[in-house]
Design an enzyme around this catalytic site. Structure first.
Site, short mmCIF file in Angstrom:
data_model
loop_
_atom_site.label_atom_id
_atom_site.label_comp_id
_atom_site.label_asym_id
_atom_site.label_seq_id
_atom_site.Cartn_x
_atom_site.Cartn_y
_atom_site.Cartn_z
N ARG A 153 -4.35 -0.28 -4.94
CA ARG A 153 -3.35 0.60 -4.77
C ARG A 153 -2.11 -0.06 -4.75
O ARG A 153 -1.09 0.51 -5.15
CB ARG A 153 -3.77 1.48 -3.37
CG ARG A 153 -2.70 2.61 -3.28
CD ARG A 153 -3.10 3.43 -2.16
NE ARG A 153 -3.24 2.74 -0.66
CZ ARG A 153 -3.34 3.12 0.35
NH1 ARG A 153 -3.78 4.47 0.44
NH2 ARG A 153 -3.37 2.42 1.50
N GLU A 183 0.77 16.72 2.56
CA GLU A 183 0.58 15.31 3.26
C GLU A 183 1.47 15.52 4.54
O GLU A 183 2.78 16.01 4.53
CB GLU A 183 0.33 14.08 2.53
CG GLU A 183 1.62 13.41 2.24
CD GLU A 183 1.52 11.98 1.56
OE1 GLU A 183 0.46 11.28 1.81
OE2 GLU A 183 2.21 11.77 0.78
N LYS A 185 3.17 3.49 -2.02
CA LYS A 185 3.25 3.13 -0.84
C LYS A 185 4.42 2.07 -0.43
O LYS A 185 4.27 0.98 -0.44
CB LYS A 185 1.87 2.43 -0.37
CG LYS A 185 1.76 2.33 1.35
CD LYS A 185 0.38 1.98 1.90
CE LYS A 185 0.20 1.94 3.35
NZ LYS A 185 0.47 3.31 3.96
#
Length: 336
Positions: free
Chosen positions: A82, A218, A184
């Site tokens: 990720r 989210e 992220k």
């Protein structure tokens, strides 16, 4: 440790650090070997790319102490993959997966004496930033970079509380730039912050659930689940939100426990209907799975059950922790 506080539920999560970190630099097209150093302020040029154009991404994962004294990292390969995805979206150079794994393992080994007993862990924060000194590079990637890994002994984030979280629903605006939610990167958290702070001030909310146009996505810092005795429902992966490792772990674990997994787009109206009989929860590395006690929408409160963490949420959280701490069989080979 670098802070006088001890890692416990009384110390704010991520505010206590071990004394050593690992650092590597990217210059002239290549990465230097990782070097263990003291945790200390970084030296950055005032024109560093990250300070002006937000060229940064990071990860968050945990290392656990097993009953036999071994130390294992939870889903290291998934976190490395990720981070590479985030770096690609930001056009940042990044060490190879093998180099990343080697550096993460080295810094864990260096600080392993700081790992608390389960449910405590050593929280790992690999970070990648663009460091090229060029304020004219708004339309170009950074040609230099810095990678480092901080480690933070943490206690039980959940801390045994049975009270569910208060979540404000934002049904108009998005958490992040379209197509960039799966990165992220700090900018996504910064863009959510004003909504979170307003919700805290106006509704004493713990977090905000972003549902632009009524599409449930989210929160500002976690993925979202609806749960009942037989089913778990969550939004299918797309570029609008973070592809959570804990999210994926909960889905696989729940499926093995007999829950039906429903990955589909759903609306705020469907959410409000679900919580009349079911549960809601947030998932992430820090809190694992945290139950929601009530939602606030347009000033109106919508309770979830009796306002406490639901039994299915608690069962799934305990099952995940049992694997992470080595108390249950690691049937998915998540611990490395």
């Amino acid at each position: 440790m670098s802070n006088s506080a001890t890692p416990s539920k009384k110390a704010a999560f991520g505010s206590v650090f071990s004394d050593k970190m690992i650092v590597a630099e990217y210059k002239d097209g290549q990465w230097s070997p990782g070097k263990i150093t003291d945790v200390a302020p970084l030296q950055l040029h005032p024109a560093a790319h990250v300070l002006h154009y937000a060229s940064t991404c990071f990860e968050g994962m945990k290392a656990f102490k097993m009953a036999n004294g071994e130390v294992k990292i939870f889903r290291l390969d998934r976190h490395i993959a990720r981070m590479a995805q985030s770096a690609s979206l930001l056009h940042l150079p990044i060490p190879s997966p093998q180099e990343l794994e080697s550096m993460i393992r080295e810094v864990v080994e260096t600080n392993k004496a700081d790992i608390p007993e389960p449910p405590g862990a050593l929280y790992l924060r690999p970070t990648l930033i663009g460091t090229e000194a060029n304020i004219g590079a708004a339309g170009a990637p950074s040609g230099e970079a810095l990678f480092y890994v901080l480690v933070s002994p943490v206690g039980d984030y959940f801390s045994g509380s049975t009270k569910g979280l208060t979540i404000a629903i934002e049904d108009q605006e998005m958490r992040s730039t379209p197509g960039f939610g799966k990165a992220k990167t700090g900018g996504n958290y910064a863009s959510a912050l004003r909504h979170v702070m307003r919700a805290k001030k106006e509704n004493q909310a713990d977090q905000v659930l972003f549902c632009p146009g009524g599409d449930v996505q989210e929160t500002g810092a976690a993925n979202f689940f609806l749960i009942d005795d037989n089913r778990i429902m969550t939004k299918p992966l797309d570029a609008s939100f973070l592809h959570g490792v804990t999210r994926d772990s909960i889905i696989n674990l729940a499926r093995s426990m007999g829950y039906e997994i429903i990955e589909k787009d759903f609306t705020v109206d469907e959410l409000l209907e679900w919580i009349q009989h079911g549960e809601a929860a947030l998932s992430g590395t820090a809190a694992m799975l945290s139950g929601v006690g009530q939602f606030i929408l347009h000033g109106e409160t919508h309770p979830v059950g009796n306002g406490e963490v639901g039994p299915n949420t608690q069962k799934l959280r305990e099952a995940l922790l049992a694997i992470q701490s080595g108390k249950a069989e690691d049937q998915f080979a998540w611990l490395k």
